[in-house]
Motif scaffolding. Sequence first.
Motif, short mmCIF file in Angstrom:
data_model
loop_
_atom_site.label_atom_id
_atom_site.label_comp_id
_atom_site.label_asym_id
_atom_site.label_seq_id
_atom_site.Cartn_x
_atom_site.Cartn_y
_atom_site.Cartn_z
N SER A 251 0.86 -1.19 0.00
CA SER A 251 0.00 0.00 0.00
C SER A 251 0.89 1.23 0.00
O SER A 251 2.07 1.16 0.34
CB SER A 251 -0.90 0.02 1.25
N ASN A 252 0.30 2.37 -0.37
CA ASN A 252 1.06 3.62 -0.32
C ASN A 252 1.46 3.95 1.12
O ASN A 252 2.54 4.48 1.37
CB ASN A 252 0.22 4.76 -0.90
N GLY A 253 0.59 3.62 2.07
CA GLY A 253 0.89 3.88 3.47
C GLY A 253 2.09 3.08 3.94
O GLY A 253 2.96 3.60 4.65
N ASP A 254 2.16 1.82 3.56
CA ASP A 254 3.30 0.99 3.96
C ASP A 254 4.57 1.46 3.27
O ASP A 254 5.65 1.46 3.86
CB ASP A 254 3.03 -0.49 3.65
N PHE A 255 4.46 1.88 2.02
CA PHE A 255 5.62 2.41 1.30
C PHE A 255 6.18 3.62 2.04
O PHE A 255 7.40 3.72 2.27
CB PHE A 255 5.23 2.81 -0.12
N GLU A 256 5.30 4.54 2.43
CA GLU A 256 5.75 5.75 3.13
C GLU A 256 6.36 5.41 4.49
O GLU A 256 7.31 6.06 4.92
CB GLU A 256 4.58 6.71 3.30
N ALA A 257 5.81 4.41 5.16
CA ALA A 257 6.36 4.01 6.46
C ALA A 257 7.76 3.43 6.30
O ALA A 257 8.68 3.76 7.06
CB ALA A 257 5.43 3.00 7.14
N VAL A 258 7.93 2.54 5.33
CA VAL A 258 9.26 1.96 5.08
C VAL A 258 10.25 3.06 4.72
O VAL A 258 11.39 3.09 5.21
CB VAL A 258 9.21 0.89 3.97
N LYS A 259 9.82 4.00 3.87
CA LYS A 259 10.69 5.10 3.45
C LYS A 259 11.10 5.96 4.64
O LYS A 259 12.28 6.32 4.80
CB LYS A 259 9.97 5.95 2.41
N ALA A 260 10.14 6.29 5.52
CA ALA A 260 10.44 7.13 6.68
C ALA A 260 11.44 6.43 7.61
O ALA A 260 12.37 7.05 8.12
CB ALA A 260 9.15 7.44 7.44
N ILE A 261 11.24 5.14 7.81
CA ILE A 261 12.16 4.38 8.68
C ILE A 261 13.54 4.30 8.05
O ILE A 261 14.56 4.48 8.72
CB ILE A 261 11.58 2.98 8.97
N ALA A 262 13.60 4.06 6.74
CA ALA A 262 14.88 4.00 6.04
C ALA A 262 15.62 5.33 6.14
O ALA A 262 16.85 5.37 6.27
CB ALA A 262 14.66 3.62 4.58
N ASP A 263 14.89 6.42 6.09
CA ASP A 263 15.49 7.76 6.15
C ASP A 263 16.01 8.11 7.54
O ASP A 263 16.96 8.89 7.67
CB ASP A 263 14.48 8.82 5.70
N HIS A 264 15.39 7.54 8.59
CA HIS A 264 15.73 7.95 9.95
C HIS A 264 16.63 6.97 10.70
O HIS A 264 17.43 7.38 11.54
CB HIS A 264 14.45 8.15 10.77
N VAL A 265 16.51 5.68 10.43
CA VAL A 265 17.29 4.69 11.17
C VAL A 265 18.66 4.51 10.51
O VAL A 265 18.74 4.25 9.31
CB VAL A 265 16.54 3.33 11.21
N LYS A 266 19.73 4.65 11.28
CA LYS A 266 21.08 4.59 10.72
C LYS A 266 21.92 3.44 11.27
O LYS A 266 22.88 3.01 10.63
CB LYS A 266 21.82 5.92 10.97
N GLU A 267 21.58 2.93 12.45
CA GLU A 267 22.41 1.90 13.07
C GLU A 267 22.00 0.49 12.67
O GLU A 267 22.84 -0.41 12.61
CB GLU A 267 22.35 2.03 14.60
N SER A 268 20.72 0.26 12.43
CA SER A 268 20.23 -1.07 12.04
C SER A 268 20.03 -1.14 10.53
O SER A 268 19.77 -0.12 9.89
CB SER A 268 18.89 -1.37 12.74
N THR A 269 20.13 -2.35 9.98
CA THR A 269 19.77 -2.56 8.58
C THR A 269 18.25 -2.47 8.47
O THR A 269 17.52 -3.03 9.28
CB THR A 269 20.24 -3.95 8.11
N VAL A 270 17.76 -1.74 7.47
CA VAL A 270 16.32 -1.61 7.25
C VAL A 270 15.93 -2.48 6.06
O VAL A 270 16.56 -2.43 5.00
CB VAL A 270 15.92 -0.14 7.00
N CYS A 271 14.89 -3.28 6.26
CA CYS A 271 14.50 -4.29 5.28
C CYS A 271 13.05 -4.09 4.86
O CYS A 271 12.21 -3.68 5.65
CB CYS A 271 14.69 -5.67 5.91
N SER A 272 12.75 -4.40 3.60
CA SER A 272 11.36 -4.43 3.13
C SER A 272 11.09 -5.79 2.50
O SER A 272 11.93 -6.33 1.78
CB SER A 272 11.10 -3.33 2.10
N LEU A 273 9.91 -6.31 2.80
CA LEU A 273 9.47 -7.57 2.18
C LEU A 273 9.00 -7.29 0.76
O LEU A 273 8.51 -6.20 0.45
CB LEU A 273 8.33 -8.17 3.00
N ALA A 274 9.16 -8.29 -0.12
CA ALA A 274 8.70 -8.16 -1.51
C ALA A 274 8.40 -9.55 -2.06
O ALA A 274 9.19 -10.48 -1.86
CB ALA A 274 9.78 -7.49 -2.36
N ARG A 275 7.26 -9.67 -2.72
CA ARG A 275 7.01 -10.93 -3.42
C ARG A 275 8.01 -11.07 -4.58
O ARG A 275 8.66 -10.10 -4.98
CB ARG A 275 5.57 -10.95 -3.94
#
Length: 513
Positions: free
Chosen positions: A51-75
């Motif tokens: 969804s667009n909402g989940d896309f924006e959430a993943v993007k926001a987390i990727a932009d702000h989190v620097k110490e952990s690896t940020v992952c997104s699920l994808a079929r």
Amino acid sequence: MADKLIIFDTTLRDGEQSPGASMTKDEKLRIARQLERLRVDVIEAGFAASSNGDFEAVKAIADHVKESTVCSLARANDRDISRAAEALKGAARSRIHTFIATSALHMEKKLRMTPDQVHEQAKLAVRFARNLTGDVEFSPEDGYRSDPDFLCRVLEAVIAEGATTINIPDTVGYAIPELYGNFIGELRERVPNSDKAVWSVHCHNDLGMAVANSLAGVKIGGARQVECTINGLGERAGNCSLEEVVMAVKTRRDYFGLELGIDATQIVPISRLVAQTTGFVVQPNKAVVGANAFAHASGIHQDGVLKARDTYEIMRAEDVGWSANKIVLGKLSGRNAFKQRLQELGIELESETEVNAAFAKFKELADRKSDIFDEDIVALVMDESVTTEHEHYRLLALSQRSEMGERPHAKVAFAAGTLEHHAESDGNGPVDASLKAIESKVQSGAEMLLYSVNAITSGSTESQGEVTVRLQHGGRVVNGVGADPDIVVASAKAYLAALNKLHSKMERVAAQG
């Protein structure tokens, strides 16, 4: 990597698949920041293509989190993988986690694909993802119930295409610890290039063995990544519990011989944050994070603990963050002290306007409640963090009358968009009357699946009450959470919060279990 256990947290993706546990972007970001403070190795931030909402959430987390690896699920298709890569662009370290089902049942009934087609699709997906990021995880959905020969063929192929992590899900919680551990070990032995990837476990708790299965996969099978969630949150009976895995490995280092990067003192704070955000209350006897986890009622136990703690305690409460449960602020505390405490709790508000609004709410609460605890602050800020852009329904005023021998009556004023509604109703109790008054104007037609009350802090009738309301309408299930020293007010807030989620009509695509 042989002596390091990677903790992969999927609270924001798989945990969110619990009915009613969906979170807003701001809520997800707040939890992600606390996961970073916990020092988890990988944060699965969501399913960007859903969804667009989940896309924006993943993007926001990727932009702000620097110490952990940020992952997104994808079929396992180009569209999902491209969407994940786009959302992860701002990450300091990113991972794409792609999956496709490999069990005969799933391939035939769900995918309607032949084994050869699934094999080819898995290869192409990993190849495509590998061109977008250097860190690619592959999961054969329902892997534990897949034919081992076919599974080995697929896994060898995706590792050859560049998969750096191979995750074997027990998607339906069917596994038994010894059998699952042996299964992981046999796969590693049979796949010729298995040493080129980190092996991972992802277990569900349908038979109550998710943690045991995961640890067996580590100890017997040689896996070096565990996929888990805070409080074991997840669909059906939940996922493997992060706090239980972490403390098992830490407490029994003599047996596992593994290192962890986790800051265990952050476990209780993140447990509370997730519980308050989702409305999924932690049971009192839950290991590590339950209210009774370090309580001793037996006289013999109490005597032993007083003489020597290790007679009945294998962990110290303060080691997992229970010592953080202390009074921090009161009615005389200033704005700077409040803002500093927000930062210490990992809560970052977007603007000074939001800080001011939250501080005003804090002062209002302090006038009604002498001691303010960390949990009170988290609940207060969460209540205040929903902007008017997303908050269609808002409670304006509530009064109720309840006497023995008389039928309770409530009057409620609330906003619905730009309109103000006034309603009143009788009920079996003040809560029932209040919610019936709201429903008389909203006429949502939603069915209430759950109503629960939980004290945010223990030890006093002055504590704020936290109410969770779960509604179902049109096939959607949502949770609303409200907090207030007055349970009736908290109930109205929770009901309106649930109605807000129904009103938002957020659509999601079902993901892997």
